[in-house]
Scaffold this active site. Structure first.
Site, PDB file in Angstrom:
ATOM      1  N   CYS A   9       0.859  -1.194   0.000  1.00  0.00           N
ATOM      2  CA  CYS A   9       0.000   0.000   0.000  1.00  0.00           C
ATOM      3  C   CYS A   9       0.892   1.240   0.000  1.00  0.00           C
ATOM      4  O   CYS A   9       2.050   1.150  -0.424  1.00  0.00           O
ATOM      5  CB  CYS A   9      -0.990  -0.019   1.166  1.00  0.00           C
ATOM      6  SG  CYS A   9      -0.249   0.034   2.802  1.00  0.00           S
ATOM      7  N   ASN A  12       2.278   1.412   4.359  1.00  0.00           N
ATOM      8  CA  ASN A  12       2.559   0.129   5.019  1.00  0.00           C
ATOM      9  C   ASN A  12       2.238   0.180   6.516  1.00  0.00           C
ATOM     10  O   ASN A  12       2.913  -0.455   7.333  1.00  0.00           O
ATOM     11  CB  ASN A  12       4.007  -0.343   4.786  1.00  0.00           C
ATOM     12  CG  ASN A  12       4.283  -1.799   5.181  1.00  0.00           C
ATOM     13  OD1 ASN A  12       5.408  -2.146   5.539  1.00  0.00           O
ATOM     14  ND2 ASN A  12       3.292  -2.654   5.145  1.00  0.00           N
ATOM     15  N   CYS A  14      -1.505   0.837   7.391  1.00  0.00           N
ATOM     16  CA  CYS A  14      -2.947   0.588   7.526  1.00  0.00           C
ATOM     17  C   CYS A  14      -3.406  -0.659   6.764  1.00  0.00           C
ATOM     18  O   CYS A  14      -3.755  -1.669   7.363  1.00  0.00           O
ATOM     19  CB  CYS A  14      -3.755   1.797   7.060  1.00  0.00           C
ATOM     20  SG  CYS A  14      -3.469   3.296   8.030  1.00  0.00           S
ATOM     21  N   ARG A  15      -3.424  -0.583   5.422  1.00  0.00           N
ATOM     22  CA  ARG A  15      -4.014  -1.664   4.618  1.00  0.00           C
ATOM     23  C   ARG A  15      -3.118  -2.881   4.459  1.00  0.00           C
ATOM     24  O   ARG A  15      -3.556  -4.012   4.717  1.00  0.00           O
ATOM     25  CB  ARG A  15      -4.402  -1.120   3.233  1.00  0.00           C
ATOM     26  CG  ARG A  15      -5.545  -0.130   3.283  1.00  0.00           C
ATOM     27  CD  ARG A  15      -5.673   0.634   1.978  1.00  0.00           C
ATOM     28  NE  ARG A  15      -4.524   1.528   1.772  1.00  0.00           N
ATOM     29  CZ  ARG A  15      -4.321   2.280   0.699  1.00  0.00           C
ATOM     30  NH1 ARG A  15      -5.181   2.228  -0.297  1.00  0.00           N
ATOM     31  NH2 ARG A  15      -3.272   3.071   0.618  1.00  0.00           N
ATOM     32  N   SER A  16      -1.877  -2.676   3.990  1.00  0.00           N
ATOM     33  CA  SER A  16      -1.054  -3.857   3.696  1.00  0.00           C
ATOM     34  C   SER A  16      -0.659  -4.663   4.937  1.00  0.00           C
ATOM     35  O   SER A  16      -0.521  -5.886   4.824  1.00  0.00           O
ATOM     36  CB  SER A  16       0.161  -3.517   2.824  1.00  0.00           C
ATOM     37  OG  SER A  16       0.997  -2.562   3.420  1.00  0.00           O
ATOM     38  N   ASP A 122      -8.234   3.945   1.147  1.00  0.00           N
ATOM     39  CA  ASP A 122      -7.271   4.277   2.192  1.00  0.00           C
ATOM     40  C   ASP A 122      -8.044   4.727   3.434  1.00  0.00           C
ATOM     41  O   ASP A 122      -8.740   5.742   3.383  1.00  0.00           O
ATOM     42  CB  ASP A 122      -6.372   5.405   1.679  1.00  0.00           C
ATOM     43  CG  ASP A 122      -5.252   5.726   2.640  1.00  0.00           C
ATOM     44  OD1 ASP A 122      -5.312   5.293   3.804  1.00  0.00           O
ATOM     45  OD2 ASP A 122      -4.314   6.421   2.224  1.00  0.00           O
TER      46      ASP A 122
HETATM   47  P1  4NP Z   1      -1.796   2.820   4.111  1.00  0.00           P
HETATM   48  O1  4NP Z   1      -2.430   4.188   4.672  1.00  0.00           O
HETATM   49  O2  4NP Z   1      -1.234   3.165   2.737  1.00  0.00           O
HETATM   50  O3  4NP Z   1      -2.956   1.903   4.020  1.00  0.00           O
HETATM   51  O4  4NP Z   1      -0.757   2.395   5.075  1.00  0.00           O
HETATM   52  C1  4NP Z   1      -1.711   5.360   4.781  1.00  0.00           C
HETATM   53  C2  4NP Z   1      -0.916   5.591   5.872  1.00  0.00           C
HETATM   54  C3  4NP Z   1      -0.231   6.769   6.000  1.00  0.00           C
HETATM   55  C4  4NP Z   1      -0.340   7.726   5.025  1.00  0.00           C
HETATM   56  C5  4NP Z   1      -1.126   7.496   3.922  1.00  0.00           C
HETATM   57  C6  4NP Z   1      -1.812   6.318   3.800  1.00  0.00           C
HETATM   58  N1  4NP Z   1       0.347   8.943   5.146  1.00  0.00           N
HETATM   59  O5  4NP Z   1       0.191   9.805   4.287  1.00  0.00           O
HETATM   60  O6  4NP Z   1       1.108   9.128   6.115  1.00  0.00           O
END
Ligand code: 4NP
Length: 151
Positions: A9, A12, A14-16, A122
């Protein structure tokens, strides 16, 4: 034959990490499952608290995971690279060193909705609901993937 699977993602956190935890729980220890982010801002961090609690509520402990950035060598290390959204897909494909490895990269929800190119949303800027929604989507997609890999 066992396989090596990478979930990708943006951050790294939240989703992955959820995808990694869910996928690992559905496969034997012979499979290698890892996750990474296209961005490196959260490298070394634990998964987001909301991902940790969502996983815990469903019986999965993801607290041994630490965020890391996707790297070019991942194209060779892994057999399957599942990305969470179209933006991740574009970013990962742009790093691909040759055409052969591009075929390893797939949008994870195409396992449920073939060729529809649906994003795992997201959940970072939303509430706990978003994380439950993501968990449910990933759980279904990982069931399909596990079914294919075990055949
Ligand atoms: P992820 O979510 O891609 O599912 O881990 C996010 C976590 C942090 C951020 C964006 C998306 N960020 O911009 O910090």
């Amino acid at each position: 034959m066992s396989s090596k699977i990478l979930m990708v993602c943006l951050g790294n956190i939240c989703r992955s990490p959820l995808a990694e935890g869910i996928m690992r729980a559905k496969l034997s220890k012979d499979f290698i499952v890892d996750s990474a982010g296209t961005g490196g801002w959260h490298a070394g961090e634990l998964p987001d608290k909301r991902s940790i609690s969502t996983a815990k509520n469903r019986g999965l402990d993801i607290t041994s995971q630490r965020a890391r950035q996707f790297k070019i060598s991942d194209f060779n290390t892994f057999d399957y690279i599942y990305v969470m959204d179209n933006s991740n897909y574009k970013d990962v494909m742009a790093l691909a060193p040759n055409e052969e490895v591009k075929s390893k990269v797939k949008l994870i929800l195409n396992e449920l909705f073939p060729n529809e190119n649906v994003d795992v949303p997201d959940p970072y800027y939303g509430g706990q609901d978003g994380f439950e929604n993501v968990f449910n989507m990933l759980n279904e997609a990982c069931d399909v993937i596990a079914g294919k890999l075990k055949r």
